[in-house]
Motif scaffolding. Structure first.
Motif, mmCIF file in Angstrom:
data_model
loop_
_atom_site.group_PDB
_atom_site.id
_atom_site.type_symbol
_atom_site.label_atom_id
_atom_site.label_comp_id
_atom_site.label_asym_id
_atom_site.label_seq_id
_atom_site.Cartn_x
_atom_site.Cartn_y
_atom_site.Cartn_z
ATOM 1 N N GLN A 73 -2.820 63.975 52.637
ATOM 2 C CA GLN A 73 -2.804 62.521 52.766
ATOM 3 C C GLN A 73 -3.730 62.019 53.869
ATOM 4 O O GLN A 73 -4.428 61.035 53.703
ATOM 5 N N SER A 74 -3.755 62.716 55.013
ATOM 6 C CA SER A 74 -4.551 62.216 56.138
ATOM 7 C C SER A 74 -5.523 63.238 56.711
ATOM 8 O O SER A 74 -6.201 62.971 57.699
ATOM 9 N N ASN A 75 -5.590 64.423 56.132
ATOM 10 C CA ASN A 75 -6.522 65.427 56.619
ATOM 11 C C ASN A 75 -6.817 66.448 55.516
ATOM 12 O O ASN A 75 -6.288 66.343 54.412
ATOM 13 N N ILE A 76 -7.664 67.434 55.842
ATOM 14 C CA ILE A 76 -7.979 68.498 54.914
ATOM 15 C C ILE A 76 -7.537 69.798 55.554
ATOM 16 O O ILE A 76 -7.958 70.134 56.674
ATOM 17 N N LEU A 77 -6.651 70.530 54.868
ATOM 18 C CA LEU A 77 -6.113 71.776 55.396
ATOM 19 C C LEU A 77 -7.010 72.936 54.953
ATOM 20 O O LEU A 77 -7.267 73.108 53.766
ATOM 21 N N LEU A 78 -7.490 73.723 55.913
ATOM 22 C CA LEU A 78 -8.308 74.903 55.620
ATOM 23 C C LEU A 78 -7.482 76.156 55.872
ATOM 24 O O LEU A 78 -6.744 76.253 56.864
ATOM 25 N N LYS A 79 -7.623 77.126 54.968
ATOM 26 C CA LYS A 79 -6.866 78.371 55.076
ATOM 27 C C LYS A 79 -7.725 79.509 54.567
ATOM 28 O O LYS A 79 -8.366 79.402 53.519
ATOM 29 N N VAL A 80 -7.773 80.618 55.314
ATOM 30 C CA VAL A 80 -8.537 81.788 54.879
ATOM 31 C C VAL A 80 -7.578 82.908 54.502
ATOM 32 O O VAL A 80 -6.499 83.045 55.089
ATOM 33 N N GLU A 81 -7.960 83.691 53.509
ATOM 34 C CA GLU A 81 -7.104 84.810 53.074
ATOM 35 C C GLU A 81 -7.936 85.858 52.359
ATOM 36 O O GLU A 81 -9.059 85.606 51.956
#
Length: 472
Positions: free
Chosen positions: A464-472
């Motif tokens: 909604q208010s940001n972009i979530l980054l995740k590495v795997e």
């Protein structure tokens, strides 16, 4: 650990599926069936749910069918009459609507919400037995497109009272599209969703664009359903019985209830096999009945009704200004090959999606959605008409010497972008986000990737208010 489930509870049947190993899987009930009859009966003082309620001596039970019609907060007199005529349970609708379950041993008063809760409780037990470990049972439900918020709220409450944790409610047409991953189609696509259940029919044209599903046109009919076909087949068998034995089952309500149950089973068998055997013990006056019914004979019996089922879809297509490239068939009655071909012939150039059993499609779609939502634990959208804001600009990702567009303008909330990245021997890698290829960064994050396999995956989720980054 939480487990993801999807349920479609219709007027005639219920289907439960779970999300495991990255894919939906339909769960069989304790009788080994993938679909459970949505029927509840009081037999003496014992409640029977599903197949036990449907089978056995119907005359000795107090049975309720098509309960979902009265779960609609906006039900009318026609719905009430239909439920009453299809059940042998008395319904009183004075100050409040109540079912009166009467047997030789007791009288029990109940209501549509209590009956729905019992049905969900049965499915909760099946789901619990399918889990390897203890954990919360997260659930996505499907609601008819024409239902109000008050109706979906009642459905949610029933499922939660049964033990489920409801994550979201989606519309039945949206669930049908999700079952076939149509939301991942790269180009804009118009899809015809044709659902034919036991007592109702609805046809929807949906547009899929950038993962977003919008309903363009829809029509809902309560005068069309698979039970009409069951009645035609039952009437045919009754005439065959009368011609041979000079006894008329249509003069006995008990005999016709029994006959329609067998005709319904016969109809489903003929959806997959070329013939079905009907054996009814003591159909009338102690006389047994045995008969083989071929698929060709069944199709000839229902031929006069086919045009009625095609009509709502034909009118909707004619009123729509656009090309429809896919057809999704769902609802238990759409297993009938004759009906499948009749709908497919309306759009000869469209791709017909029927790889999933039609009476499992909506549950499978709900389960796919539940699996996706497990990655977004804070999300709870229980209104199928929830308003959302879409991305107002393109978003670019920069890392090392690479620039990649990860989201387009108009992307919906919780859209995801997955990038495969080969960083070589780099231990730490920084990612920056930009609204233009050469614009200023508005967010940045650094990850240690030394322990990750190469290449590794970066998953970006639009929140909604940001972009979530995740590495795997």
């Amino acid at each position: 650990m939480a487990a993801a489930y999807g349920i479609h509870l219709g007027n005639s049947t219920a289907c439960l599926a779970s999300f495991s190993n990255g894919a939906p899987a339909v769960i069989a009930n304790d009788a080994g069936d993938r679909v459970t009859p949505a029927i509840i009966a009081l037999n003496g003082t014992e409640w029977e749910i599903g197949l036990p309620a449907k089978s056995g001596n119907a005359a000795s039970k107090s049975i309720i069918k098509n309960n979902k019609r009265l779960m609609n907060a906006d039900f009318d007199g026609e719905d009430l009459l239909y439920v009453e005529s299809s059940s042998n349970c008395r319904i009183q609708n004075d100050e409040k609507l109540e079912y009166v379950f009467e047997t030789s041993e007791t009288t029990v008063y109940s209501n549509p919400d209590n009956i729905a809760t019992k049905m969900y409780a049965k499915l909760f037990t099946i789901a619990s037995h399918s889990m390897r470990d203890d954990g919360d049972l997260k659930l996505v439900l499907a609601a008819p497109l024409h239902w109000s918020s008050a109706s979906t709220d009642r459905m949610i409450k029933c499922a939660e009272l049964a033990g489920f944790d409801v994550l979201q409610v989606i519309s039945e047409p949206a669930a049908a599209l999700l079952a076939y991953n149509i939301e991942d189609t790269p180009e804009d696509t118009n899809v015809l969703v044709y659902r034919l259940g036991g007592s109702s029919c609805d046809v929807t044209i949906a547009k899929v664009s950038s993962g977003f599903i919008s309903i363009e046109k829809s029509v809902y009919r309560t005068d069309l359903g698979g039970q009409c076909l069951t009645k035609h087949l039952a009437d045919y068998i009754a005439q065959e019985f009368k011609q041979k034995w000079k006894l008329d089952p249509q003069e006995s309500r008990r005999a016709m209830i029994k006959l329609r149950n067998y005709a319904d089973n016969c109809k489903h068998v003929l959806s997959t096999l070329n013939s079905a055997h009907v054996f009814i013990e003591s159909l009338l006056d102690g006389v047994d009945w045995s008969q083989n019914v071929s698929r060709a004979r069944f199709e000839n019996i229902v031929q006069s009704k086919i045009s009625e089922y095609v009509e709502p879809a034909q009118k909707l297509i004619e009123s729509f200004d656009g090309k429809i490239s896919k057809i999704v068939l769902c609802g238990g009655s759409m297993k009938i090959p004759k009906l499948q071909s009749a709908i497919a012939n309306l759009l000869p150039e469209a791709e017909v999606l029927s790889g999933i059993n039609p009476d499992e499609v909506i549950a499978v779609g709900c389960t796919r959605e539940a699996g996706l939502l497990l990655d977004i634990p804070e999300l709870a959208l229980k209104d199928i008409n929830t308003e959302v804001e879409f991305l107002g600009k393109d978003i670019y990702l920069k890392y090392l010497d690479q620039t990649v567009q990860i989201f387009k303008e108009g992307s919906p909330p919780y859209a995801q972008s997955i990038q495969s990245i080969d960083a070589g021997d780099v231990k730490d890698i920084s990612f920056t986000l930009h609204d233009k290829p050469e614009g200023e960064q508005f967010a940045a994050e650094t990850f240690n990737v030394e322990s990750l396999s190469k290449p590794f995956t970066l998953k970006a989720t639009l929140q909604q208010s940001n972009i979530l980054l995740k590495v795997e």
